[in-house]
Design a protein around this motif. Structure first.
Motif, PDB file in Angstrom:
ATOM      1  N   LEU A  24       0.798  -1.226   0.000  1.00  0.00           N
ATOM      2  CA  LEU A  24       0.000   0.000   0.000  1.00  0.00           C
ATOM      3  C   LEU A  24       0.838   1.286   0.000  1.00  0.00           C
ATOM      4  N   LEU A 106      -8.969  -1.445  -6.394  1.00  0.00           N
ATOM      5  CA  LEU A 106      -8.945  -1.192  -4.954  1.00  0.00           C
ATOM      6  C   LEU A 106      -7.687  -0.411  -4.550  1.00  0.00           C
ATOM      7  N   TYR A 107      -6.521  -0.876  -5.006  1.00  0.00           N
ATOM      8  CA  TYR A 107      -5.273  -0.189  -4.684  1.00  0.00           C
ATOM      9  C   TYR A 107      -5.240   1.213  -5.280  1.00  0.00           C
ATOM     10  N   LYS A 109      -7.727   3.169  -5.820  1.00  0.00           N
ATOM     11  CA  LYS A 109      -8.607   4.034  -5.011  1.00  0.00           C
ATOM     12  C   LYS A 109      -7.882   4.473  -3.737  1.00  0.00           C
ATOM     13  N   ILE A 110      -7.232   3.511  -3.096  1.00  0.00           N
ATOM     14  CA  ILE A 110      -6.552   3.832  -1.831  1.00  0.00           C
ATOM     15  C   ILE A 110      -5.372   4.781  -2.067  1.00  0.00           C
ATOM     16  N   LYS A 118      -5.293   6.998   4.270  1.00  0.00           N
ATOM     17  CA  LYS A 118      -4.771   5.701   3.845  1.00  0.00           C
ATOM     18  C   LYS A 118      -4.609   4.763   5.046  1.00  0.00           C
ATOM     19  N   ILE A 121      -8.125   3.783   6.367  1.00  0.00           N
ATOM     20  CA  ILE A 121      -8.826   2.842   5.483  1.00  0.00           C
ATOM     21  C   ILE A 121      -8.167   1.453   5.530  1.00  0.00           C
ATOM     22  N   LEU A 122      -6.851   1.433   5.653  1.00  0.00           N
ATOM     23  CA  LEU A 122      -6.150   0.150   5.757  1.00  0.00           C
ATOM     24  C   LEU A 122      -6.678  -0.635   6.963  1.00  0.00           C
TER      25      LEU A 122
END
Lengths: 162, 198
Positions: A24, A106-107, A109-110, A118, A121-122
């Motif tokens: 991430l 997904l990645y 968006k993050i 970040k 959300i993680l």
């Protein structure tokens, strides 16, 4: 069981957590491998100071996420690292095309979120409750709720603009 | 993809990641034996090359100082030497790592705050470096010409092409870089403000 064995056990049990944080907070495989190693190293360094009273996962997330932030500044330095195999191809073997595409989105968006979002959300995606998120991030529980709903709005607006 | 969909995808992905055997006992063994070298707070080779270049330039000017006759060029030479000493110090100061917080105990928001403050300091120092580098460009040309015993006015196209071209190029470069740094600083300020509101 000595300290090293305990550490090996803990790290192997939670290697997915390290993998996800490393993925991430980086943009390429080399950086991901470097960050992965740095996290394991920092976990080892702080293993003595880990207070058994506090939750193991809280300590691991804290060290991993803090290391990821510190690593942002020094990402381009050349140092000797131990080769490890974090090849996404190997991971991709167990995914079908739709899953792969979903994870990619997904990645993406993050990656559009700021560092604080970040981190929140993680932990949210990892299934942590508001109290645990507040404890790791260092904000109030009510703020966690506010932030999550803001992130939801942000994600919705991203969908509209894309 | 909304947050709920993201959560489902994440959980599916997590299940598969957990099944993967990424870490081996040997790898962890190497970590625990300190064979691994932490790269946090390290200064890279390119920075060292930059510092050495500046100091080599300053040493060259000191050695050749006696070749400069006129007071005005001597003064410019002293300014240039000072700039060549100051520029790497500013760079080093801006690159100095975040050593004040503990990775192991600090909360995530605290670490981000420190990181953001560090980033702001870095870009502010970079802007100062940009101005000083511009000054260096102006001072070094007549100094070098004086060391090589050349009359600036006798260098072909010095005032008509060389100086204006250098100035235009550097002004353009500085403008773009300055705008880029300012944009980053603005974003960092916003993120810091958001953090401080928690």
């Amino acid at each position: 069981m000595d300290k090293k064995d305990r550490f090996t056990e803990v790290v192997k049990t939670n290697q997915g957590l390290i993998f996800k944080v490393a993925t991430l907070y980086t943009n390429n495989l080399q950086d991901k491998e470097d960050l992965y190693q740095e996290i394991v190293f920092q976990l080892w360094k702080s293993f003595d100071s880990f207070n058994e009273q506090s939750k193991l996962s809280t300590w691991m997330y804290r060290v991993a996420m803090n290391t990821a932030i510190y690593n942002l500044k020094s990402g381009k330095k050349q140092v000797n690292t131990i080769p490890i195999d974090l090849e996404t191809e190997r991971f991709a073997e167990v995914l079908d095309k739709t899953e792969e595409e979903k994870i990619k989105v997904l990645y993406e968006k993050i990656q559009m979120l700021n560092l604080l979002e970040k981190g929140i959300i993680l932990l949210y995606l990892e299934g942590k409750n508001h109290q645990e998120i507040a404890s790791i991030i260092g904000i109030t529980i009510s703020n966690v709720g506010t932030k999550i709903s803001r992130i939801k709005d942000k994600l919705k607006s991203q969908i509209k603009t894309t | 993809m909304e947050l709920e969909d993201m959560q489902n995808t994440w959980q599916e992905m997590s299940k598969k990641i957990d099944k993967q055997e990424i870490l081996t006992n040997q790898f962890i063994e190497k970590m625990t034996h300190k064979k691994y070298k932490s790269k946090l707070n390290k200064i890279g080779n390119s920075e060292y090359v930059g510092i050495l270049t500046c100091y080599a330039g300053a040493a060259y000017l000191i050695i050749n100082f006696r070749k400069i006759d006129e007071f005005i060029f001597q003064l410019l030479c002293i300014i240039t030497i000072l700039l060549l000493f100051v520029l790497p110090i500013i760079s080093l100061k801006s690159l100095k790592g975040l050593k004040t917080l503990s990775i192991h105990t600090a909360q995530y928001s605290e670490t981000i705050r420190k990181y953001m403050q560090h980033k702001m300091k870095f870009y502010k120092l970079q802007r100062i470096n940009l101005i000083l580098a511009f000054l260096l460009l102006i001072t070094i040309l007549p100094v070098l010409a004086s060391i090589y015993g050349k009359e600036i006015n006798s260098i072909t196209n010095f005032w008509t092409i060389i100086v204006p071209a250098c100035l235009v190029f550097f002004a353009g470069f500085s403008f773009i870089t300055w705008r880029y740094y300012s944009k980053i600083l603005k974003n960092v300020e916003n993120e810091l403000a958001e953090l401080n509101n928690n």
